[in-house]
Write a protein that holds these residues in place. Structure first.
Motif, PDB file in Angstrom:
ATOM      1  N   GLU A 124       1.354  12.459 -42.044  1.00 27.95           N
ATOM      2  CA  GLU A 124       2.766  12.667 -42.315  1.00 27.95           C
ATOM      3  C   GLU A 124       3.397  13.708 -41.393  1.00 27.95           C
ATOM      4  O   GLU A 124       4.601  13.688 -41.182  1.00 27.95           O
ATOM      5  CB  GLU A 124       2.968  13.084 -43.776  1.00 27.95           C
ATOM      6  N   PRO A 126       3.248  14.372 -37.957  1.00 25.64           N
ATOM      7  CA  PRO A 126       3.982  13.905 -36.773  1.00 25.64           C
ATOM      8  C   PRO A 126       5.254  13.141 -37.146  1.00 25.64           C
ATOM      9  O   PRO A 126       6.280  13.279 -36.488  1.00 25.64           O
ATOM     10  CB  PRO A 126       2.992  12.982 -36.053  1.00 25.64           C
ATOM     11  N   GLU A 127       5.179  12.348 -38.202  1.00 28.26           N
ATOM     12  CA  GLU A 127       6.348  11.593 -38.638  1.00 28.26           C
ATOM     13  C   GLU A 127       7.460  12.537 -39.102  1.00 28.26           C
ATOM     14  O   GLU A 127       8.624  12.345 -38.771  1.00 28.26           O
ATOM     15  CB  GLU A 127       5.947  10.658 -39.786  1.00 28.26           C
ATOM     16  N   VAL A 129       7.926  15.664 -38.149  1.00 25.97           N
ATOM     17  CA  VAL A 129       8.439  16.375 -36.977  1.00 25.97           C
ATOM     18  C   VAL A 129       9.397  15.467 -36.196  1.00 25.97           C
ATOM     19  O   VAL A 129      10.485  15.887 -35.796  1.00 25.97           O
ATOM     20  CB  VAL A 129       7.279  16.856 -36.069  1.00 25.97           C
ATOM     21  N   GLU A 130       8.989  14.223 -36.001  1.00 29.73           N
ATOM     22  CA  GLU A 130       9.836  13.278 -35.276  1.00 29.73           C
ATOM     23  C   GLU A 130      11.163  13.065 -36.009  1.00 29.73           C
ATOM     24  O   GLU A 130      12.234  13.055 -35.398  1.00 29.73           O
ATOM     25  CB  GLU A 130       9.115  11.935 -35.121  1.00 29.73           C
ATOM     26  N   HIS A 131      11.088  12.940 -37.329  1.00 25.38           N
ATOM     27  CA  HIS A 131      12.304  12.750 -38.127  1.00 25.38           C
ATOM     28  C   HIS A 131      13.216  13.972 -38.018  1.00 25.38           C
ATOM     29  O   HIS A 131      14.425  13.844 -37.866  1.00 25.38           O
ATOM     30  CB  HIS A 131      11.922  12.479 -39.588  1.00 25.38           C
ATOM     31  N   ARG A 132      12.645  15.164 -38.060  1.00 25.58           N
ATOM     32  CA  ARG A 132      13.428  16.396 -37.960  1.00 25.58           C
ATOM     33  C   ARG A 132      14.097  16.506 -36.583  1.00 25.58           C
ATOM     34  O   ARG A 132      15.257  16.890 -36.468  1.00 25.58           O
ATOM     35  CB  ARG A 132      12.531  17.616 -38.209  1.00 25.58           C
ATOM     36  N   LEU A 133      13.355  16.163 -35.528  1.00 26.11           N
ATOM     37  CA  LEU A 133      13.920  16.208 -34.175  1.00 26.11           C
ATOM     38  C   LEU A 133      15.065  15.211 -34.027  1.00 26.11           C
ATOM     39  O   LEU A 133      16.091  15.516 -33.400  1.00 26.11           O
ATOM     40  CB  LEU A 133      12.833  15.924 -33.129  1.00 26.11           C
ATOM     41  N   GLU A 134      14.896  14.025 -34.591  1.00 22.44           N
ATOM     42  CA  GLU A 134      15.957  13.013 -34.511  1.00 22.44           C
ATOM     43  C   GLU A 134      17.198  13.484 -35.263  1.00 22.44           C
ATOM     44  O   GLU A 134      18.324  13.314 -34.784  1.00 22.44           O
ATOM     45  CB  GLU A 134      15.452  11.680 -35.091  1.00 22.44           C
ATOM     46  N   ARG A 135      17.011  14.069 -36.451  1.00 20.87           N
ATOM     47  CA  ARG A 135      18.155  14.595 -37.209  1.00 20.87           C
ATOM     48  C   ARG A 135      18.882  15.670 -36.416  1.00 20.87           C
ATOM     49  O   ARG A 135      20.111  15.720 -36.393  1.00 20.87           O
ATOM     50  CB  ARG A 135      17.676  15.191 -38.546  1.00 20.87           C
ATOM     51  N   GLU A 136      18.128  16.540 -35.753  1.00 20.74           N
ATOM     52  CA  GLU A 136      18.734  17.621 -34.962  1.00 20.74           C
ATOM     53  C   GLU A 136      19.519  17.047 -33.778  1.00 20.74           C
ATOM     54  O   GLU A 136      20.595  17.521 -33.443  1.00 20.74           O
ATOM     55  CB  GLU A 136      17.659  18.595 -34.470  1.00 20.74           C
ATOM     56  N   ARG A 137      18.981  16.007 -33.176  1.00 23.25           N
ATOM     57  CA  ARG A 137      19.655  15.360 -32.059  1.00 23.25           C
ATOM     58  C   ARG A 137      20.988  14.746 -32.515  1.00 23.25           C
ATOM     59  O   ARG A 137      22.010  14.891 -31.855  1.00 23.25           O
ATOM     60  CB  ARG A 137      18.728  14.269 -31.520  1.00 23.25           C
TER      61      ARG A 137
END
Length: 196
Positions: A124, A126-127, A129-137
């Motif tokens: 969970e 990496p998923e 972290v990826e979700h958080r980065l996408e939200r920040e973007r």
């Protein structure tokens, strides 16, 4: 570009008139695009509503169709058919895509509901972290919009308002909300690097 739009009082814009309006719109003439929109908004919404059987989704699809028409106007080929047929084909395709997407989502949800969770906490991370980065973007790109564009996007896509409700909440005309929403979505698409 100083030509007047065809008059609605005399009835529907003819095929040649729509072709001329779309050609002008492809060069960035917003007034000409508004003429195309006025002529085809009802048929586009009707096509989407017949396929989707949902008023709110039909409104969303109609909006997506006109954003695509605005962006793709230069690619219209009169030899392949009339403007009305071209736009209604886009509307039908978008509506069918939405139905298929909804069905695929329901199928996935159904499969996930029947399956036992197999994901371990380590999987969970990496998923997440990826979700958080996408939200920040997305948050960063939203910050680049004008205030009215940001509020129009927030109300319609995050708060679930219809465009009419968003216009009432923002105390601006519906056409202003539609325009700001369209412009905001184009700017978001460009910022996020989303393919057309």
């Amino acid at each position: 570009m100083d030509e007047a739009l065809p008059s609605r009082a005399s009835g529907r814009t003819g095929a040649d008139g729509l072709g001329e309006l779309l050609a002008r719109a492809s060069l960035g003439d917003m007034e000409a695009f508004e003429g195309v929109y006025r002529e085809l908004a009802g048929p586009v919404f009707g096509t989407a509503a017949r396929v989707l059987l949902d008023h709110a989704q039909a409104e969303e699809v109609a909006q997506e169709v006109f954003v695509e028409v605005w962006r793709q106007a230069a690619r219209y080929d009169a030899a392949a058919g009339g403007v009305r047929s071209w736009v209604l084909t886009i509307a039908h395709r978008r509506a069918v895509d939405r139905v298929r997407s909804e069905q695929a989502s329901a199928d996935r949800t159904s499969r996930v509901g029947r399956a036992e969770p197999q994901q371990t906490p380590a999987d969970e991370v990496p998923e997440a972290v990826e979700h958080r980065l996408e939200r920040e973007r997305v948050r960063r790109c939203l910050g680049r919009l004008t205030g009215l564009q940001r509020e129009a996007v927030r109300l319609t896509y995050y708060a679930g308002y219809t465009q009419r409700q968003a216009a009432a909440a923002l105390k601006v005309p519906l056409t202003t909300v539609k325009g700001r929403l369209r412009d905001g979505l184009i700017r978001l698409r460009d910022c996020l690097g989303v393919e057309a």
